[in-house]
Scaffold this active site. Structure first.
Site, PDB file in Angstrom:
ATOM      1  N   GLU A 123       0.564  -1.095  -0.123  1.00 52.32           N
ATOM      2  CA  GLU A 123      -0.256  -0.047  -0.025  1.00 52.32           C
ATOM      3  C   GLU A 123       0.687   1.333  -0.047  1.00 52.32           C
ATOM      4  OE1 GLU A 123      -3.054  -0.185   3.048  1.00 52.32           O
ATOM      5  OE2 GLU A 123      -3.614  -2.222   2.281  1.00 52.32           O
ATOM      6  N   CYS A 152       3.362   8.501   1.464  1.00 50.52           N
ATOM      7  CA  CYS A 152       3.959   7.680   2.304  1.00 50.52           C
ATOM      8  C   CYS A 152       4.074   6.600   1.693  1.00 50.52           C
ATOM      9  CB  CYS A 152       2.808   7.486   3.388  1.00 50.52           C
ATOM     10  SG  CYS A 152       2.957   6.557   4.647  1.00 50.52           S
ATOM     11  N   CYS A 159       5.296  -6.371   8.492  1.00 46.84           N
ATOM     12  CA  CYS A 159       6.369  -5.975   9.438  1.00 46.84           C
ATOM     13  C   CYS A 159       6.441  -7.348  10.526  1.00 46.84           C
ATOM     14  CB  CYS A 159       5.950  -4.687   9.921  1.00 46.84           C
ATOM     15  SG  CYS A 159       7.445  -3.839  10.597  1.00 46.84           S
ATOM     16  N   CYS A 163       4.925  -4.065  16.775  1.00 45.08           N
ATOM     17  CA  CYS A 163       4.423  -2.767  17.660  1.00 45.08           C
ATOM     18  C   CYS A 163       2.939  -3.156  18.174  1.00 45.08           C
ATOM     19  CB  CYS A 163       4.646  -1.720  17.176  1.00 45.08           C
ATOM     20  SG  CYS A 163       6.500  -1.104  16.569  1.00 45.08           S
ATOM     21  N   CYS A 166       0.009  -1.307  16.092  1.00 47.94           N
ATOM     22  CA  CYS A 166       0.142  -0.889  14.900  1.00 47.94           C
ATOM     23  C   CYS A 166      -0.622  -2.280  13.965  1.00 47.94           C
ATOM     24  CB  CYS A 166       1.420  -1.051  14.364  1.00 47.94           C
ATOM     25  SG  CYS A 166       1.640  -0.901  12.523  1.00 47.94           S
ATOM     26  N   CYS A 386      -1.578   6.589   9.681  1.00 46.96           N
ATOM     27  CA  CYS A 386      -0.342   5.974  10.291  1.00 46.96           C
ATOM     28  C   CYS A 386      -0.822   4.647  10.845  1.00 46.96           C
ATOM     29  CB  CYS A 386       0.264   6.642  11.284  1.00 46.96           C
ATOM     30  SG  CYS A 386       0.931   8.226  10.872  1.00 46.96           S
TER      31      CYS A 386
HETATM   32  N1  SAH Z   1       8.206   0.890  10.558  1.00 48.29           N
HETATM   33  C1  SAH Z   1       8.418   2.463  10.843  1.00 48.29           C
HETATM   34  C2  SAH Z   1       7.712   3.113   9.865  1.00 48.29           C
HETATM   35  C3  SAH Z   1       6.352   2.960   9.457  1.00 48.29           C
HETATM   36  S1  SAH Z   1       5.001   3.169  10.909  1.00 48.29           S
HETATM   37  C4  SAH Z   1       8.389   2.868  12.122  1.00 48.29           C
HETATM   38  O1  SAH Z   1       7.676   2.277  12.925  1.00 48.29           O
HETATM   39  O2  SAH Z   1       8.921   4.171  12.391  1.00 48.29           O
HETATM   40  C5  SAH Z   1       4.998   4.899  10.771  1.00 48.29           C
HETATM   41  C6  SAH Z   1       4.852   5.746  12.170  1.00 48.29           C
HETATM   42  O3  SAH Z   1       3.346   5.474  12.343  1.00 48.29           O
HETATM   43  C7  SAH Z   1       5.349   5.196  13.181  1.00 48.29           C
HETATM   44  O4  SAH Z   1       5.781   6.446  14.113  1.00 48.29           O
HETATM   45  C8  SAH Z   1       4.649   4.456  14.055  1.00 48.29           C
HETATM   46  O5  SAH Z   1       4.810   4.494  15.517  1.00 48.29           O
HETATM   47  C9  SAH Z   1       2.951   5.069  13.811  1.00 48.29           C
HETATM   48  N2  SAH Z   1       2.098   4.240  14.113  1.00 48.29           N
HETATM   49  C10 SAH Z   1       2.029   3.049  13.997  1.00 48.29           C
HETATM   50  N3  SAH Z   1       0.520   2.450  14.117  1.00 48.29           N
HETATM   51  C11 SAH Z   1      -0.099   3.546  14.596  1.00 48.29           C
HETATM   52  C12 SAH Z   1      -1.502   3.797  14.818  1.00 48.29           C
HETATM   53  N4  SAH Z   1      -2.393   2.921  14.827  1.00 48.29           N
HETATM   54  N5  SAH Z   1      -1.776   5.225  14.985  1.00 48.29           N
HETATM   55  C13 SAH Z   1      -0.908   6.176  14.853  1.00 48.29           C
HETATM   56  N6  SAH Z   1       0.362   5.826  14.700  1.00 48.29           N
HETATM   57  C14 SAH Z   1       0.741   4.713  14.636  1.00 48.29           C
HETATM   58 FE1  SF4 Z   2       6.348  -2.015  11.907  1.00 49.77          FE
HETATM   59 FE2  SF4 Z   2       4.084  -0.901  12.438  1.00 49.77          FE
HETATM   60 FE3  SF4 Z   2       5.994  -0.999  14.260  1.00 49.77          FE
HETATM   61 FE4  SF4 Z   2       6.448   0.566  12.068  1.00 49.77          FE
HETATM   62  S1  SF4 Z   2       5.150   0.941  13.923  1.00 49.77           S
HETATM   63  S2  SF4 Z   2       7.963  -1.067  13.034  1.00 49.77           S
HETATM   64  S3  SF4 Z   2       5.392  -0.704  10.719  1.00 49.77           S
HETATM   65  S4  SF4 Z   2       5.072  -2.656  13.606  1.00 49.77           S
END
Ligand code: SAH
Ligand code: SF4
Length: 395
Positions: A123, A152, A159, A163, A166, A386
């Site tokens: 995506e 983006c 991934c 986290c 996410c 995000c």
């Molecule tokens: N994997 C990388 C880049 C992609 S995620 C990273 O984690 O930095 C991009 C941003 O989205 C990150 O700062 C992450 O903490 C944030 N993010 C992930 N899930 C989210 C959510 N459900 N709501 C808001 N931000 C989120």
């Molecule tokens: Fe992976 Fe989502 Fe964590 Fe970014 S925020 S490192 S995309 S699991």
């Protein structure tokens, strides 16, 4: 299935699989896409066919400046040469936008088909800002309906980092995107919106699906193509990492003319809380990440961005703001904080704080001298915001 086997090591604390920066399943095999090869590789393909090196230059121009989608559109190459490329199995092979979801706020989320032989899509998101309005000078020229935009960009399908907040994490790690797929999703979107490189204001954020620093070589090869061949500035690009220390250390060695800006997903006020919401913190705690970030030689006026997801009751309390301010101050880095109110996802155990809570958090940082911004959620209704990139077809 695969999902669980990917999730489990991080949960159990065994994160050794994350040490390899270029994990499993790098470049898709089986097809021969030209898109993704750099100028040197394209020239050597031409040399293989007994052609002069300048044919490589023509091919490079066609792929990265003219944005051709088919071999037959490369009219600078003789018909017979295009035929030979085709016989040898070569194709343009640029990723294609397969489906479009449009938000009420103008954001578009794309399902992109890569150049692999697998059926996996990934995506990309387009976020336009402002209104070009009328041209104002009475000319016939059609103004663009945006004055600037952000794309983006994804670096992996799924991934491995896990986290807890996410949605992408729920896919588990599926595969790395190739350099051509990373750069190609950008070109496909630029093409769709008629972007004029060098004239229109377009920013790239490597914040889509995946952890760019766990696909380091392909990610940087894509940046190189986007800078050197497509003509985009690295100062208009930001890469975000969850804190993959060996990746940050490599990134610090990149030349300033190629290096995007850096954002770190801090997301918590302490190792204790961060270890809960981002299990990766147990491998590389905050201090290790900050030490690696210090190795990056910042350009004039450049700042490190700390991203901070506000999880209702978990990371959004006033005492957390005070801790974050202290933590950021202690790094001594020129920094700013981007606050992101959590974007909801099904089956994720968090809540989104109220706008006032986000604003209070911002004000608390600002009062302690830390520049902070609340990021406007974009495209939540189509799961484009995000951390929401997973839903693929259903929107
Ligand atoms: N994997 C990388 C880049 C992609 S995620 C990273 O984690 O930095 C991009 C941003 O989205 C990150 O700062 C992450 O903490 C944030 N993010 C992930 N899930 C989210 C959510 N459900 N709501 C808001 N931000 C989120
Ligand atoms: Fe992976 Fe989502 Fe964590 Fe970014 S925020 S490192 S995309 S699991």
């Amino acid at each position: 299935m695969g999902k669980c086997s990917i999730l489990s090591p991080a949960v159990t604390g065994n994160l050794n699989h994350l040490m390899k920066l270029d994990a499993v399943g790098a470049t898709p095999v089986g097809r021969k896409p030209l898109f993704g090869l750099d100028a040197v590789a394209l020239a050597s393909r031409m040399a293989d066919l007994g052609e002069p090196l300048w044919r490589g230059r023509q091919l490079t121009e066609a792929l990265y400046r003219q944005w051709v989608a088919e071999l037959d559109q490369i009219t600078t190459l003789p018909l017979a040469l295009r035929g030979r490329l085709r016989i040898e199995g070569w194709e343009v092979g640029r990723p294609a936008i397969e489906q479009v979801f449009r938000s009420v706020d103008g954001t578009e989320r794309y399902l992109v088909r890569g150049s692999g032989t697998d059926a996996r899509t990934f995506e990309t998101v387009w976020m336009p800002e402002g209104d070009g309005g009328e041209t104002g000078d009475g000319s016939e020229e059609e103004a663009k309906p945006w004055s600037r935009a952000t794309i983006c960009v994804s670096s992996q399908v799924g991934c491995a980092v896990n986290c807890q907040f996410c949605l992408t994490a729920r896919l588990g790690f599926q595969r790395n995107l190739s350099a051509g797929e990373i750069a190609g999703q950008v070109v496909a979107v630029l093409d769709r919106h008629g972007v004029e490189v060098g004239r229109d204001r377009v920013n790239l954020v490597f914040m889509g699906m995946g952890e760019p620093f766990l696909n380091y070589d392909n990610f940087m090869a894509a940046v190189r193509l986007l800078v050197e061949e497509v003509g985009l500035s690295p100062l208009r690009m930001t890469v975000s990492t969850s804190g993959i220390v060996p990746g940050i250390e490599r990134f610090a060695q990149e030349p300033p003319e190629l290096r995007p800006k850096l954002a770190i997903s801090l997301n918590a006020p302490s190792d204790e809380v961060r270890g809960e919401v981002m299990p990766i913190n147990r491998k590389w705690p905050i201090a290790a990440v900050v030490d690696a970030v210090r190795q990056v030689k910042l350009r004039p006026r450049e700042r490190i961005t700390f991203e901070y997801v506000l999880l209702g009751g978990v990371t959004d309390r006033p005492e957390h703001a005070a801790e974050v301010a202290q933590l950021v101050q202690r790094t001594g880095l020129p920094a700013k904080v981007n606050l992101i109110a959590w974007n909801p996802g099904p089956e994720l155990p968090y809540t989104t704080p109220k706008p006032e809570t986000a604003e209070q958090f911002r004000a608390a940082l600002a009062a302690r001298g830390i520049p902070a911004y609340v990021r406007k959620p974009r495209g939540r209704d189509i799961y484009a915001a995000c951390g929401q990139l997973k839903r693929t077809v259903e929107a």
